[in-house]
Design an enzyme around this catalytic site. Structure first.
Site, PDB file in Angstrom:
ATOM      1  CD  GLU A   1      -1.723  -2.360   1.496  1.00  0.00           C
ATOM      2  OE1 GLU A   1      -0.317  -2.494   2.407  1.00  0.00           O
ATOM      3  OE2 GLU A   1      -2.463  -3.800   1.139  1.00  0.00           O
TER       4      GLU A   1
ATOM      5  CG  HIS B   1     -11.740  -8.575   5.351  1.00  0.00           C
ATOM      6  ND1 HIS B   1     -10.968  -9.139   5.995  1.00  0.00           N
ATOM      7  CD2 HIS B   1     -11.225  -8.928   4.484  1.00  0.00           C
ATOM      8  CE1 HIS B   1      -9.976  -9.955   5.891  1.00  0.00           C
ATOM      9  NE2 HIS B   1     -10.176  -9.170   4.847  1.00  0.00           N
TER      10      HIS B   1
END
Lengths: 433, 357
Positions: B80, B149
């Protein structure tokens, strides 16, 4: 089950106790300096592979040290870039200017004209000579110790000093800490205080250039200490995955503030050798040898420009001064280190080379140094007309709110109005009507 | 509007120049926006984990690589910080990157590049360099996503000066807002509420999920249109109280208000930064009561900022303390998801409290 300790004995009692290794530099303040571990290879003996070679062919060069200038002050071997005397004199002129600039700005900080400064003494070649090997429109993503790139690209000294003084002439409007320059005109990326962030950005810029079918490449500089940041790993990975036209320059000056390079992982391998694990070409270069620096950067630039891939270059050098004006290196390292650094001083070595070529002499050097000092002095006087830090001649305070976004949102408009009221109270002696 | 009304015929598209309307879910609307921007602007680049050949784990980029080529839409290493870092560099070059972070829960490795670099670049370089990038990332819970998540980290970003934060709640908005984000010259975090990718959510997890095609906001005009950033949407007009919500919670709040028969004025904020303070102020001054609803944890969540603003600006119009309905101050649990989620019971209680004072 033979590896299990006996049930009636303490777990692990039959094994030697583990020990944590905490690296320690060879010498501390007051110690005799030991530079026996510093590689001093024979100039001219390192092979120069084809620029388009497979990255694996650079393995030997990742553990060696590419050197051109010998003790005889002559250039040797296949890495000799064979620069003409005018170019060498230009390079030496940039060195003189960088050194004069550093001296005066350091003094300016001590005189209270600014809050902060960082010298690059001893590392001039790693920025000046490297920059001279690039095209002027190749994009550079520097750390804070590459003022030599700006000098080599002809950036106006007055602009540099305006930035350092955060005065009303400061192009960055007094927003940035001194030396965090930015000059789009010189393809010099805005310097950030956050270490190594510029490395994946350089890779991204290079990827963009490749996406657009451009011919420009990118180069970035990072200290050996900052290679420990995760961003550096990301930069190496992305560079190799996309075969990005980028050069990753690691300036191994042995010190990250007070931490010696062992804390970045230098005890068991070189920084150049990290290239191999990523599939990058790697070169390890005498960073105080201006000709070797130029040659390596040119090799990597040609490689990138030919779509042959990215290169990681370790420039092996020594941070001759403190980390910054806020640092006192006598607190953690021997003062003798600088004197005894086996790879010498980049300025002296280039000067002696030109003298050995019959293209230079001490008188001309003295004159060059004097002219550089005069130029910096004149630029300083010019910049001081725009004010020095804390003497009120700064940018209008409303500029503080500009450029956070392209347009001023309502909350910043309100806060700018609040700041206006505060100024009126402060300077008009009462609340505004 | 009743469910029966929602399922009847095609209504006029709002704000579009184009006559042709299709019924899309939010995934298709996002895909459409990316497709249009890749077509319109050769500097738009889509990158991220699994976004290329495969078309994204949520299918938001399906077909885009095949149509626009591998140098416009491509897969990245799992990094990321690398994804956002190279996007900053691409922006400095002059491209308009649209990086995807697979889940908002995984944006943290890229936080330094977002906070220290993308958000500050224009300011620190006095406009020499900008970061015109849109980071798309699925966020929010309600899908049994567990701790990593389900998170709603918007408050970490609204706190950063220099970043814009946008959250759509319908297919129509998702397309129009995403196009605006991509064209915006400031860095934007575009949070996609993944619970409502395929259909709006009433908050009753035990009832069958509604598909988008029964909802009027699934009518998405073909072609290019924009929804301006910084402008809230009035979901329902009302007099009894103002509800401030965004993302999934717009639908949950709407369903609860409908169920309770409350004459609520529901504002879908759409953009958290810059915030539509005028719309908020006007509504609360009219109703005198304010309920703030978000999935994110309570303490220092974006609701705290909203509550403070409403209190500062509408104090003399308030007839009851501002209420906040949020996730609890715990990591997002897996098995106890529906005890954690700010659903109909929690919202209903807050509404009763507000209206009783």
């Amino acid at each position: 089950m033979a590896d299990r300790p006996d049930a009636d004995r303490e777990a692990g009692a039959n094994k030697p106790a583990l020990r944590l290794h905490v690296p320690e530099p060879k010498s501390r303040p007051g110690d005799t300096v030991d530079f026996s571990h510093v590689p001093v290879s024979q100039p001219g003996k390192q092979p120069r592979p084809d620029e388009a070679c497979d990255a694996r062919e650079t393995e030997g060069l990742c553990h060696d040290l590419i050197r051109v200038l010998g003790d005889d002050d002559r250039a040797h071997g296949p890495w000799d870039p064979k620069l003409d005397p005018d170019t060498l004199r230009t390079m030496l002129g940039h060195f003189a200017l960088v050194r004069a600039f550093d001296e005066r700005m350091f003094r300016g900080q001590r005189q209270g004209k600014t809050s902060f400064y960082m010298k690059c003494t001893g590392e001039e070649a790693t920025s000046v000579s490297a920059a001279m090997a690039l095209a002027s429109d190749d994009m550079v993503f520097p750390s804070y110790r590459q003022q030599g790139v700006l000098i080599a690209r002809g950036y106006d000294l007055v602009e540099m000093i305006n930035q350092i003084y955060s005065n009303k002439g400061d192009k960055l409007k007094g927003r940035q800490l001194p030396i965090m320059y930015s000059s789009r005109e010189h393809s010099f990326f805005s310097i950030s205080g956050n270490l190594a962030t510029q490395t994946p950005q350089a890779v991204g810029w290079a990827m963009a250039s490749a996406i657009k079918g451009d011919s420009r490449i990118a180069a970035t500089w990072v200290g050996e200490g900052s290679t420990a940041e995760g961003d550096f790993h990301s930069a190496c990975t992305f560079a190799t995955v996309y075969n990005a036209p980028v050069i990753l320059n690691v300036i191994n000056n042995q010190w990250a503030i007070s931490s010696f390079s062992g804390f970045a992982g230098s005890e068991r391998t070189t920084f150049a050798a990290r290239a191999l694990g990523y599939g990058l070409a790697g070169l390890r270069v005498d960073g105080n040898d201006a000709l070797a620096v130029y040659a390596a950067q040119r090799w990597a630039a040609n490689r990138a420009r030919a779509n042959a891939g990215p290169t990681l270059i370790e420039y092996f050098t020594y941070r001759a001064e403190g980390h910054s004006t806020s640092d006192d290196p006598t607190g953690y390292r021997s003062a003798q280190e600088r004197e005894e650094w086996p790879l010498g001083d980049p300025v002296m070595r280039l000067k002696n080379h030109l003298i050995a070529l019959g293209e230079w002499d001490e008188d001309r050097q003295t004159e060059m140094d004097r002219e550089a000092a005069e130029r910096v002095k004149a630029a300083t006087k010019e910049a001081e007309k725009n004010g020095i830090l804390g003497h009120g001649m700064h940018q209008p305070f409303r500029t503080m709110f500009e450029d956070v976004f392209e347009e001023l949102p309502w909350n910043l408009k309100e806060q700018a109005e609040q700041a206006t009221r505060e100024r009126l109270i402060k300077f008009n002696g009462g609340r505004p009507k | 509007m009743s469910t029966a009304e929602m399922s009847t015929g095609v209504t006029e598209p709002k704000g579009a120049n184009n006559d042709t309307v299709r019924r899309l879910n939010m995934i298709e609307a996002i895909n459409d926006a990316l497709d249009i921007m890749l077509e319109r602007d050769p500097d738009v680049i889509v990158l991220g984990e699994d976004v290329g050949y495969f078309g994204g784990v949520f299918r938001c980029t399906a077909g885009l690589q095949e149509k626009h080529g591998k140098t416009r839409v491509f897969d990245t290493p799992i990094s990321e910080c690398g994804i956002i870092g190279v996007a900053v560099g691409m922006g400095a070059y002059g491209l308009r990157p649209v990086p995807e972070i697979q889940f908002a829960d995984y944006i943290y490795p890229g936080l330094d590049q977002l906070v220290s670099e993308a958000a500050r670049l224009r300011y620190r370089s006095a406009t020499e360099y900008i970061a015109p990038m849109t980071v798309r990332t699925p966020f929010g819970g309600g899908i049994f996503g567990g701790q990593t998540h389900s998170q709603s980290p918007e408050a970490l970003f609204t706190h950063v000066s220099g970043l814009k934060t946008v959250i759509p709640s319908t297919p129509y908005d998702a397309k129009g807002l995403l196009i605006s984000c991509i064209e915006d010259n400031d860095p934007v975090i575009f949070f996609e509420p993944k619970r409502i990718y395929n259909g709006p959510f009433s908050g009753y997890y035990d009832k069958p999920a509604e598909p988008w095609k029964r909802h009027p906001q699934s009518e998405v005009p073909e072609g290019y249109y924009r929804i301006p950033l910084g402008k809230a949407r009035t979901v329902t007009e009302g007099e009894a109280l103002t509800v401030l919500a965004y993302g999934t919670m717009v639908h949950v709040a709407e369903s609860v208000c409908r169920e309770k028969g409350v004459d609520a004025e529901i504002l879908d904020l759409r953009t958290l930064a810059p915030l539509d303070i005028e719309a908020i102020e006007a509504s609360v001054k009219k109703t005198g009561r304010c309920l703030i609803v978000h999935e994110a944890t309570r303490t220092s969540g974006f609701g705290a900022e909203l509550s403070a603003l409403v209190t500062e600006r509408c104090f003399y119009h308030l007839e009851a303390p501002v209420e906040r309905v949020t996730g609890f101050d715990t990591p997002y649990p897996h098995s106890l998801e529906w005890a954690y989620f700010p659903g109909p019971i929690r919202i209903g209680e807050a509404i009763d409290q507000l209206l009783s004072e």
